[in-house]
Design a protein around this motif. Structure first.
Motif, PDB file in Angstrom:
ATOM      1  N   VAL A  89       0.849  -1.187   0.000  1.00  0.00           N
ATOM      2  CA  VAL A  89       0.000   0.000   0.000  1.00  0.00           C
ATOM      3  C   VAL A  89       0.887   1.239   0.000  1.00  0.00           C
ATOM      4  O   VAL A  89       1.883   1.301   0.724  1.00  0.00           O
ATOM      5  N   ARG A  90       0.521   2.235  -0.820  1.00  0.00           N
ATOM      6  CA  ARG A  90       1.224   3.520  -0.817  1.00  0.00           C
ATOM      7  C   ARG A  90       0.412   4.496   0.033  1.00  0.00           C
ATOM      8  O   ARG A  90      -0.824   4.498  -0.020  1.00  0.00           O
ATOM      9  N   PHE A  91       1.091   5.341   0.794  1.00  0.00           N
ATOM     10  CA  PHE A  91       0.430   6.342   1.628  1.00  0.00           C
ATOM     11  C   PHE A  91       0.577   7.712   0.976  1.00  0.00           C
ATOM     12  O   PHE A  91       1.668   8.093   0.548  1.00  0.00           O
ATOM     13  N   PHE A  92      -0.521   8.474   0.938  1.00  0.00           N
ATOM     14  CA  PHE A  92      -0.461   9.823   0.356  1.00  0.00           C
ATOM     15  C   PHE A  92      -1.361  10.765   1.140  1.00  0.00           C
ATOM     16  O   PHE A  92      -2.201  10.352   1.944  1.00  0.00           O
ATOM     17  N   VAL A  93      -1.183  12.052   0.894  1.00  0.00           N
ATOM     18  CA  VAL A  93      -2.048  13.081   1.466  1.00  0.00           C
ATOM     19  C   VAL A  93      -2.167  14.208   0.450  1.00  0.00           C
ATOM     20  O   VAL A  93      -1.202  14.545  -0.246  1.00  0.00           O
ATOM     21  N   ILE A  94      -3.377  14.756   0.303  1.00  0.00           N
ATOM     22  CA  ILE A  94      -3.613  15.898  -0.588  1.00  0.00           C
ATOM     23  C   ILE A  94      -3.583  17.156   0.277  1.00  0.00           C
ATOM     24  O   ILE A  94      -4.418  17.325   1.176  1.00  0.00           O
ATOM     25  N   LEU A  95      -2.637  18.040   0.034  1.00  0.00           N
ATOM     26  CA  LEU A  95      -2.517  19.282   0.789  1.00  0.00           C
ATOM     27  C   LEU A  95      -3.034  20.426  -0.076  1.00  0.00           C
ATOM     28  O   LEU A  95      -2.518  20.674  -1.166  1.00  0.00           O
ATOM     29  N   SER A  96      -4.053  21.121   0.423  1.00  0.00           N
ATOM     30  CA  SER A  96      -4.709  22.114  -0.424  1.00  0.00           C
ATOM     31  C   SER A  96      -5.351  23.205   0.425  1.00  0.00           C
ATOM     32  O   SER A  96      -5.124  23.282   1.641  1.00  0.00           O
ATOM     33  N   MET A  97      -6.141  24.047  -0.258  1.00  0.00           N
ATOM     34  CA  MET A  97      -6.897  25.109   0.396  1.00  0.00           C
ATOM     35  C   MET A  97      -8.350  24.989  -0.051  1.00  0.00           C
ATOM     36  O   MET A  97      -8.629  24.490  -1.143  1.00  0.00           O
ATOM     37  N   GLN A  98      -9.263  25.448   0.794  1.00  0.00           N
ATOM     38  CA  GLN A  98     -10.672  25.368   0.449  1.00  0.00           C
ATOM     39  C   GLN A  98     -10.964  26.037  -0.902  1.00  0.00           C
ATOM     40  O   GLN A  98     -10.361  27.043  -1.240  1.00  0.00           O
ATOM     41  N   ARG A  99     -11.882  25.427  -1.650  1.00  0.00           N
ATOM     42  CA  ARG A  99     -12.342  25.933  -2.951  1.00  0.00           C
ATOM     43  C   ARG A  99     -11.208  26.045  -3.962  1.00  0.00           C
ATOM     44  O   ARG A  99     -11.107  26.990  -4.737  1.00  0.00           O
ATOM     45  N   SER A 100     -10.328  25.035  -3.946  1.00  0.00           N
ATOM     46  CA  SER A 100      -9.226  24.982  -4.913  1.00  0.00           C
ATOM     47  C   SER A 100      -9.324  23.760  -5.821  1.00  0.00           C
ATOM     48  O   SER A 100      -8.369  23.416  -6.513  1.00  0.00           O
ATOM     49  N   SER A 186       3.609  10.331   0.776  1.00  0.00           N
ATOM     50  CA  SER A 186       3.791  11.215  -0.377  1.00  0.00           C
ATOM     51  C   SER A 186       2.742  12.320  -0.350  1.00  0.00           C
ATOM     52  O   SER A 186       1.556  12.052  -0.182  1.00  0.00           O
ATOM     53  N   ALA A 187       3.196  13.562  -0.517  1.00  0.00           N
ATOM     54  CA  ALA A 187       2.294  14.715  -0.463  1.00  0.00           C
ATOM     55  C   ALA A 187       1.949  15.196  -1.871  1.00  0.00           C
ATOM     56  O   ALA A 187       2.829  15.355  -2.717  1.00  0.00           O
ATOM     57  N   ILE A 188       0.649  15.427  -2.107  1.00  0.00           N
ATOM     58  CA  ILE A 188       0.175  15.996  -3.364  1.00  0.00           C
ATOM     59  C   ILE A 188      -0.335  17.402  -3.071  1.00  0.00           C
ATOM     60  O   ILE A 188      -1.389  17.579  -2.457  1.00  0.00           O
ATOM     61  N   PHE A 189       0.418  18.412  -3.464  1.00  0.00           N
ATOM     62  CA  PHE A 189      -0.036  19.794  -3.301  1.00  0.00           C
ATOM     63  C   PHE A 189      -0.982  20.145  -4.455  1.00  0.00           C
ATOM     64  O   PHE A 189      -0.644  19.940  -5.624  1.00  0.00           O
ATOM     65  N   LEU A 190      -2.136  20.673  -4.109  1.00  0.00           N
ATOM     66  CA  LEU A 190      -3.086  21.117  -5.132  1.00  0.00           C
ATOM     67  C   LEU A 190      -3.487  22.559  -4.841  1.00  0.00           C
ATOM     68  O   LEU A 190      -4.117  22.852  -3.823  1.00  0.00           O
ATOM     69  N   PHE A 191      -3.105  23.460  -5.735  1.00  0.00           N
ATOM     70  CA  PHE A 191      -3.422  24.871  -5.570  1.00  0.00           C
ATOM     71  C   PHE A 191      -4.196  25.380  -6.788  1.00  0.00           C
ATOM     72  O   PHE A 191      -4.319  24.691  -7.804  1.00  0.00           O
ATOM     73  N   ARG A 192      -4.682  26.587  -6.643  1.00  0.00           N
ATOM     74  CA  ARG A 192      -5.408  27.251  -7.735  1.00  0.00           C
ATOM     75  C   ARG A 192      -4.644  28.507  -8.122  1.00  0.00           C
ATOM     76  O   ARG A 192      -4.342  29.348  -7.265  1.00  0.00           O
ATOM     77  N   ARG A 193      -4.307  28.622  -9.397  1.00  0.00           N
ATOM     78  CA  ARG A 193      -3.551  29.797  -9.841  1.00  0.00           C
ATOM     79  C   ARG A 193      -4.401  31.057  -9.750  1.00  0.00           C
ATOM     80  O   ARG A 193      -3.945  32.091  -9.280  1.00  0.00           O
ATOM     81  N   ASN A 194      -5.649  30.969 -10.230  1.00  0.00           N
ATOM     82  CA  ASN A 194      -6.519  32.142 -10.231  1.00  0.00           C
ATOM     83  C   ASN A 194      -7.174  32.299  -8.862  1.00  0.00           C
ATOM     84  O   ASN A 194      -8.247  31.762  -8.590  1.00  0.00           O
ATOM     85  N   LEU A 195      -6.502  33.052  -8.012  1.00  0.00           N
ATOM     86  CA  LEU A 195      -6.992  33.234  -6.647  1.00  0.00           C
ATOM     87  C   LEU A 195      -8.248  34.089  -6.591  1.00  0.00           C
ATOM     88  O   LEU A 195      -8.997  34.027  -5.600  1.00  0.00           O
ATOM     89  N   LEU A 196      -8.509  34.858  -7.639  1.00  0.00           N
ATOM     90  CA  LEU A 196      -9.733  35.665  -7.679  1.00  0.00           C
ATOM     91  C   LEU A 196     -10.952  34.762  -7.848  1.00  0.00           C
ATOM     92  O   LEU A 196     -11.977  34.941  -7.184  1.00  0.00           O
ATOM     93  N   ARG A 197     -10.851  33.774  -8.722  1.00  0.00           N
ATOM     94  CA  ARG A 197     -11.955  32.828  -8.897  1.00  0.00           C
ATOM     95  C   ARG A 197     -12.143  31.982  -7.639  1.00  0.00           C
ATOM     96  O   ARG A 197     -13.273  31.619  -7.290  1.00  0.00           O
TER      97      ARG A 197
END
Length: 334
Positions: A89-100, A186-197
């Motif tokens: 089994v591989r272990f991961f986590v998604i690191l993000s911000m709300q509404r991204s 393993s960390a998966i960073f998920l961000f949104r480029r358009n911070l206005l949206r």
């Protein structure tokens, strides 16, 4: 008197005897070394199997060793893995911000037959009140003893969840980084480029928590175009006075998180790239070391079209951001 025949042993050179002894000692030494090397090799192979080795079904074996996902063989206390005990089994986590886009992204991952991503588990305050409760929760997740609707069967090949930056992650980043490295997560960073949206989505979602536009029910994500149209009917008002500072603060939070977790095994993704380029999902599957599959989601995007049709005080926002580093946000589709 008969003559007695006496045969005397021939004298051998002391140098010859010493040579024989030396050769015998060398042969014994080589034999002993060979046995020791075999034993060490056997133990090493056994340790690598338990700790983890590159998955044969991925193409990441040519990368540096820290970039290879570590394989685990968890032993849950609440059920038996049965015939899948030897399945890694591989272990991961998604690191993000709300509404991204993390909710949508997680449904894509969970459409994979071998992936279990357990949602935003640290939205519950009692699980993150201190570092001890955080570690206890993490141990339950990665020991396969944390059950949600996303939990797959005992043969899951990758297990994780999504974690928002403002849910104790940054506050306890030092201890969490050490835990990630020690446990091989393993960390998966998920961000949104358009911070206005992202801001538009935050304001609209916050409004619906009280307005409950969908027949008295609040939904952060929808699965039909009709529901999306209903929620997008609300046009938020953006505080143009603090807008630039607000955007800068969100951007700084993402940069800080990347700095804190730079020493972990990680990948950085952007929502816009996932929307416009689905080959990015192949990169994610390679990163996790799981077989490639077509990933799907039933979620429907809520806010579509130009922001000028979505933001109520668009003229103020447009004036504030024009000529600044955030001007591109005004025209971006996603």
């Amino acid at each position: 008197m008969q003559d007695t025949l006496i045969i005397k042993p021939s004298k051998k050179s002391p140098l010859f005897l010493r040579t024989i002894v030396l050769l015998f000692a060398m042969v014994c030494g080589v034999y002993i070394c060979t046995i020791c090397i075999k034993q060490i090799s056997s133990v090493t192979k056994m340790n690598i199997q338990v700790i983890g080795s590159p998955s044969p079904d991925t193409n990441i074996g040519t990368q540096q060793e820290p970039q290879i996902p570590i394989l685990h063989y968890p032993k849950p206390q609440t059920f038996s893995r049965g015939e899948c005990t030897q399945n890694p089994v591989r272990f991961f986590v998604i690191l993000s911000m709300q509404r991204s886009g993390s909710g949508w992204f997680e449904t894509l991952l969970n459409s994979h037959i071998n992936v279990s991503s357990n949602g935003e588990i640290f939205s519950a305050i009692e699980r993150r009140k201190n570092i001890s409760t955080i570690i206890q929760t993490l141990e339950k997740v990665y020991n396969l003893d944390f059950f949600t609707s996303a939990s797959k069967n005992e043969c899951s090949a990758a297990v994780g969840f999504k974690w928002m930056l403002n849910q104790g992650l940054i506050e306890h980043h030092e201890e969490i980084v050490e835990y990630f490295k020690h446990r091989g997560i393993s960390a998966i960073f998920l961000f949104r480029r358009n911070l206005l949206r992202r801001m538009v989505s935050m304001l609209a979602n916050s409004y619906d928590r009280y307005a409950k536009l969908l027949n008295g029910t609040h939904k952060s994500h929808v699965h039909s175009q009709q529901e999306a149209t209903t929620l997008s009917s609300y046009k938020p008002v953006i505080n143009s006075t603090s807008l630039i500072n607000d955007l800068r603060e969100v951007g700084s939070a993402a940069v800080k998180a990347l700095e804190y977790f730079n020493s972990t095994r990680h990948i950085v993704l952007y929502y816009e790239d996932l929307v416009t380029n689905r080959t990015k999902l192949k990169d994610v599957q390679e990163f996790l070391g799981i077989p490639r599959m077509k990933l799907t989601s039933r979620q429907v995007k809520i806010h579509k079209g130009p922001l000028s049709d979505i933001v109520k005080n668009w003229n103020d926002v447009n004036k504030t951001l024009s000529g600044t580093e955030y001007e591109s946000f005004l025209r971006s589709d996603y």
